[in-house]
Design a protein around this motif. Structure first.
Motif, PDB file in Angstrom:
ATOM      1  N   LEU A 116      68.704  -3.300   6.891  1.00 15.16           N
ATOM      2  CA  LEU A 116      67.720  -3.480   5.812  1.00 15.16           C
ATOM      3  C   LEU A 116      67.738  -2.261   4.886  1.00 15.16           C
ATOM      4  N   LEU A 117      67.826  -1.067   5.470  1.00 16.24           N
ATOM      5  CA  LEU A 117      67.882   0.138   4.645  1.00 16.24           C
ATOM      6  C   LEU A 117      69.093   0.083   3.704  1.00 16.24           C
ATOM      7  N   ASP A 118      70.235  -0.326   4.228  1.00 13.82           N
ATOM      8  CA  ASP A 118      71.439  -0.447   3.380  1.00 13.82           C
ATOM      9  C   ASP A 118      71.208  -1.400   2.213  1.00 13.82           C
ATOM     10  N   SER A 119      70.551  -2.526   2.482  1.00 10.99           N
ATOM     11  CA  SER A 119      70.364  -3.497   1.391  1.00 10.99           C
ATOM     12  C   SER A 119      69.347  -2.976   0.372  1.00 10.99           C
ATOM     13  N   LEU A 120      68.330  -2.243   0.839  1.00 13.65           N
ATOM     14  CA  LEU A 120      67.361  -1.643  -0.103  1.00 13.65           C
ATOM     15  C   LEU A 120      68.058  -0.593  -0.974  1.00 13.65           C
ATOM     16  N   LEU A 121      68.942   0.169  -0.362  1.00 14.95           N
ATOM     17  CA  LEU A 121      69.695   1.184  -1.115  1.00 14.95           C
ATOM     18  C   LEU A 121      70.580   0.501  -2.163  1.00 14.95           C
ATOM     19  N   GLU A 122      71.244  -0.567  -1.722  1.00 21.24           N
ATOM     20  CA  GLU A 122      72.162  -1.273  -2.618  1.00 21.24           C
ATOM     21  C   GLU A 122      71.436  -1.812  -3.857  1.00 21.24           C
ATOM     22  N   GLU A 123      70.184  -2.257  -3.664  1.00 20.72           N
ATOM     23  CA  GLU A 123      69.415  -2.795  -4.799  1.00 20.72           C
ATOM     24  C   GLU A 123      69.204  -1.764  -5.900  1.00 20.72           C
ATOM     25  N   ILE A 124      69.286  -0.464  -5.538  1.00 20.03           N
ATOM     26  CA  ILE A 124      69.127   0.570  -6.574  1.00 20.03           C
ATOM     27  C   ILE A 124      70.438   1.362  -6.733  1.00 20.03           C
ATOM     28  N   ASN A 125      71.533   0.694  -6.446  1.00 15.25           N
ATOM     29  CA  ASN A 125      72.890   1.261  -6.620  1.00 15.25           C
ATOM     30  C   ASN A 125      73.144   2.521  -5.802  1.00 15.25           C
ATOM     31  N   LEU A 126      72.528   2.594  -4.634  1.00 13.17           N
ATOM     32  CA  LEU A 126      72.824   3.705  -3.733  1.00 13.17           C
ATOM     33  C   LEU A 126      73.537   3.177  -2.497  1.00 13.17           C
ATOM     34  N   THR A 127      74.229   4.077  -1.817  1.00  8.81           N
ATOM     35  CA  THR A 127      74.795   3.780  -0.506  1.00  8.81           C
ATOM     36  C   THR A 127      74.458   4.969   0.381  1.00  8.81           C
ATOM     37  N   ARG A 128      74.643   4.796   1.676  1.00  8.57           N
ATOM     38  CA  ARG A 128      74.305   5.936   2.543  1.00  8.57           C
ATOM     39  C   ARG A 128      75.293   7.089   2.384  1.00  8.57           C
TER      40      ARG A 128
END
Ligand code: URA
Length: 192
Positions: free
Chosen positions: A67-79
């Motif tokens: 879920l954290l990965d998908s939330l990051l992706e929504e704002i063009n971030l990755t881990r």
């Protein structure tokens, strides 16, 4: 308080991975030091490793990590573009909350990570992290998504992904917090 911080990331990681300061060291499989880009100006802080994190030695690799990965992706971030650490580096048995004394014995590792990274933005994932690194008076349900400036670093509490998975109706709240994070990144001109 004067702490002798280590300047070298690798040295810090090795020392942390040999830590036996608290009882959690006796039951851990791996120390979960953190993951991501040490040169990032954005630091995420969770509460502590769970079952999968303990096995793999990496933070947020279970369901809440997805879920954290998908939330990051929504704002063009990755881990790979941020750094992710936890308040406690070893798994509390049965995934219980880390005890105040365990948090206190572990927090200097995070403080040293903070000292080296010098983040401009810190996102506290969930109540435990928010209480420890932002304010003990904080109410996560009311204060999530609100930025607080402390000594040139912006701190924002948000809901823990595991809490969102337990109550999916909270997802829009966490998505809106991530949008605020995106705006803050733009406002501060942080290069990703
Ligand atoms: N929850 C956390 O707070 N941290 C992790 O690393 C994994 C799950």
């Amino acid at each position: 308080m004067s702490i002798n911080f280590i300047n070298n990331w690798k040295e810090l990681e090795i020392k942390c991975k040999n830590c036996t300061r608290c009882e959690l060291s006796k039951t851990r499989t791996n120390v979960v030091f953190g993951y991501g880009n040490v040169n990032s100006k954005i630091l995420f802080v969770g509460e502590g490793p769970g079952f999968h994190e303990d096995i793999q030695g990496k933070p947020f690799v279970g369901r809440s990590g997805k879920l954290l990965d998908s939330l990051l992706e929504e704002i063009n971030l990755t881990r790979e573009k941020i750094y992710i650490a936890n308040i406690v580096k070893c798994r509390p048995p049965e995934n219980r909350d880390p005890l105040p004394e365990e948090q206190e014995l572990c927090i200097n590792w995070l403080r040293n990570q903070f000292y080296i990274i010098k983040p401009k933005i810190v996102v506290a994932l969930g109540r435990i992290a928010a209480l420890k690194i932002i304010s003990p008076n904080l109410k996560i349900t009311k204060d999530h998504g609100i930025f607080l400036l402390k000594k040139q670093t912006w701190f924002m509490p948000t809901l823990h992904p595991a809490a969102v998975l337990r109550n999916i109706s909270k997802k829009p709240d966490v998505q809106s917090d991530f949008q605020k994070l995106k705006s803050k990144i733009i406002e501060l001109d942080i290069i990703i």
